[in-house]
Design a protein around this motif. Structure first.
Motif, PDB file in Angstrom:
ATOM      1  N   PRO A   1      -5.413 -27.643 -40.295  1.00  0.00           N
ATOM      2  CA  PRO A   1      -5.922 -27.048 -39.055  1.00  0.00           C
ATOM      3  C   PRO A   1      -5.794 -28.019 -37.883  1.00  0.00           C
ATOM      4  O   PRO A   1      -5.710 -29.237 -38.072  1.00  0.00           O
ATOM      5  N   SER A   2      -5.788 -27.469 -36.690  1.00  0.00           N
ATOM      6  CA  SER A   2      -5.752 -28.303 -35.489  1.00  0.00           C
ATOM      7  C   SER A   2      -6.996 -29.184 -35.419  1.00  0.00           C
ATOM      8  O   SER A   2      -8.103 -28.744 -35.717  1.00  0.00           O
TER       9      SER A   2
ATOM     10  N   THR B   1      -1.558 -21.197 -32.290  1.00  0.00           N
ATOM     11  CA  THR B   1      -0.235 -21.751 -32.567  1.00  0.00           C
ATOM     12  C   THR B   1      -0.245 -22.588 -33.837  1.00  0.00           C
ATOM     13  O   THR B   1      -1.109 -23.432 -34.037  1.00  0.00           O
ATOM     14  N   ALA B   2       0.748 -22.345 -34.687  1.00  0.00           N
ATOM     15  CA  ALA B   2       0.997 -23.199 -35.843  1.00  0.00           C
ATOM     16  C   ALA B   2       2.413 -23.749 -35.737  1.00  0.00           C
ATOM     17  O   ALA B   2       3.341 -23.018 -35.357  1.00  0.00           O
ATOM     18  N   VAL B   3       2.579 -25.028 -36.054  1.00  0.00           N
ATOM     19  CA  VAL B   3       3.894 -25.648 -36.103  1.00  0.00           C
ATOM     20  C   VAL B   3       4.266 -25.830 -37.566  1.00  0.00           C
ATOM     21  O   VAL B   3       3.512 -26.429 -38.340  1.00  0.00           O
TER      22      VAL B   3
ATOM     23  N   HIS C   1      -2.032 -16.910 -37.574  1.00  0.00           N
ATOM     24  CA  HIS C   1      -1.481 -17.468 -36.336  1.00  0.00           C
ATOM     25  C   HIS C   1      -0.540 -16.475 -35.671  1.00  0.00           C
ATOM     26  O   HIS C   1       0.459 -16.045 -36.268  1.00  0.00           O
ATOM     27  N   ALA C   2      -0.854 -16.127 -34.438  1.00  0.00           N
ATOM     28  CA  ALA C   2      -0.028 -15.189 -33.685  1.00  0.00           C
ATOM     29  C   ALA C   2       1.272 -15.828 -33.229  1.00  0.00           C
ATOM     30  O   ALA C   2       2.263 -15.137 -32.983  1.00  0.00           O
ATOM     31  N   ARG C   3       1.270 -17.139 -33.116  1.00  0.00           N
ATOM     32  CA  ARG C   3       2.437 -17.853 -32.596  1.00  0.00           C
ATOM     33  C   ARG C   3       2.820 -18.966 -33.572  1.00  0.00           C
ATOM     34  O   ARG C   3       1.969 -19.782 -33.941  1.00  0.00           O
TER      35      ARG C   3
ATOM     36  N   TRP D   1       5.246 -29.738 -26.162  1.00  0.00           N
ATOM     37  CA  TRP D   1       6.331 -28.781 -25.898  1.00  0.00           C
ATOM     38  C   TRP D   1       6.216 -27.573 -26.814  1.00  0.00           C
ATOM     39  O   TRP D   1       6.355 -26.422 -26.367  1.00  0.00           O
ATOM     40  N   LEU D   2       5.947 -27.805 -28.078  1.00  0.00           N
ATOM     41  CA  LEU D   2       5.905 -26.711 -29.046  1.00  0.00           C
ATOM     42  C   LEU D   2       4.726 -25.763 -28.804  1.00  0.00           C
ATOM     43  O   LEU D   2       4.828 -24.566 -29.059  1.00  0.00           O
TER      44      LEU D   2
END
Length: 268
Positions: A40-41, A48-50, A116-118, A264-265
């Motif tokens: 998790p963040s 957002t998840a990377v 995560h939507a993004r 950026w992401l």
């Protein structure tokens, strides 16, 4: 905390997860079991998840991958790391960038199933070539990425122009090299040649737009010289960062670069 998934994943409310990493075994479309870790963040709850794709001979639990995941989590994104087939605790054998697209697809789907939507993808070296091909092949589908960053990625296949890449080709193509890969590098490599040859990274780039695309490369990369990132950036609508003093892939990415990548992401 761990879980195992054999098919479709159950939807999870991200806000209900603990701050501890969540581990899972995913299954790809061709039936390979892939180990994955969700972090998790650390900054705040975010949509957002990377998804981080490591380089050849890497794995989800390698120090450089865990360091990168931690840095990204501090920038406001949740992070999914995983081990490509033939690496770490994942099953199967490495195809060195071909069927690894299916591994990344499984990780992206898992991030979306976690709520995560993004979802953005970030790949290093071999992982960089995989995120580019994934973005081209999955564009417009449920498994597509919302932003893509490729670090230290090759532009074309079969490159042997540097001594490190000649060593990589020896490891991949020779029986003795594959033994070194298995027992010395912890990587199980498929002995079969590509058939057919997959879409190359530079051929993939024009197919990615309108998804935001970032190409990052170090000017001291010992594997791929600067014509590779320049060729990739020129092939489509991409932002190019040439990093002074940087070497190759996740091991060479310092905290400042990882912070910039995270920013950026999460906003691209």
């Amino acid at each position: 905390m761990s879980s195992e998934a054999e098919g479709r994943f159950h939807m999870v409310d991200v806000s209900s997860l603990t701050s501890r990493p969540l581990r899972s075994m995913l299954r790809t479309e061709d039936g390979v079991r892939i180990e994955a870790v969700y972090e998790p963040s650390r900054a705040s709850v975010t949509d957002t998840a990377v998804v981080l794709a490591h380089g050849f001979t890497g794995a989800a639990d390698r120090p450089a991958v865990r360091r990168a995941a931690g840095a990204l989590a501090q920038r406001g994104a949740a992070v999914v790391t995983f081990s490509f087939r033939g690496h770490g605790r994942s099953g199967g054998r490495s195809t060195v960038g071909d069927r690894e697209v299916l591994d990344l697809s499984a990780a992206v789907r898992w991030a979306r199933e976690l709520g995560h939507a993004r979802v953005a993808t970030l790949g290093f070296s071999m992982g960089g070539s995989v995120v580019l091909r994934h973005a081209a092949l999955e564009r417009g589908t449920e498994g597509s990425a919302d932003a893509v960053a490729a670090v230290s990625a090759p532009a074309r296949w079969y490159y042997r122009g540097t001594a490190p890449m000649r060593r990589v080709h020896w490891v991949v193509t020779r029986p003795a090299g594959r033994l070194v890969g298995r027992y010395g590098l912890g990587t199980r490599i498929d002995r079969r040649a590509w058939d057919p040859v997959p879409l190359s990274p530079v051929e993939a780039v024009p197919l990615i737009a309108p998804t935001p695309l970032l190409i990052v490369h170090g000017d001291r990369d010992a594997y791929f010289p600067l014509d590779h990132p320049r060729m990739l950036a020129a092939a489509g609508d991409a932002e190019l960062w040439l990093e002074r003093g940087m070497g190759h892939a996740e091991n060479a990415a310092d905290e400042k670069l990882l912070a910039r990548l995270g920013d950026w992401l999460t906003r691209a």
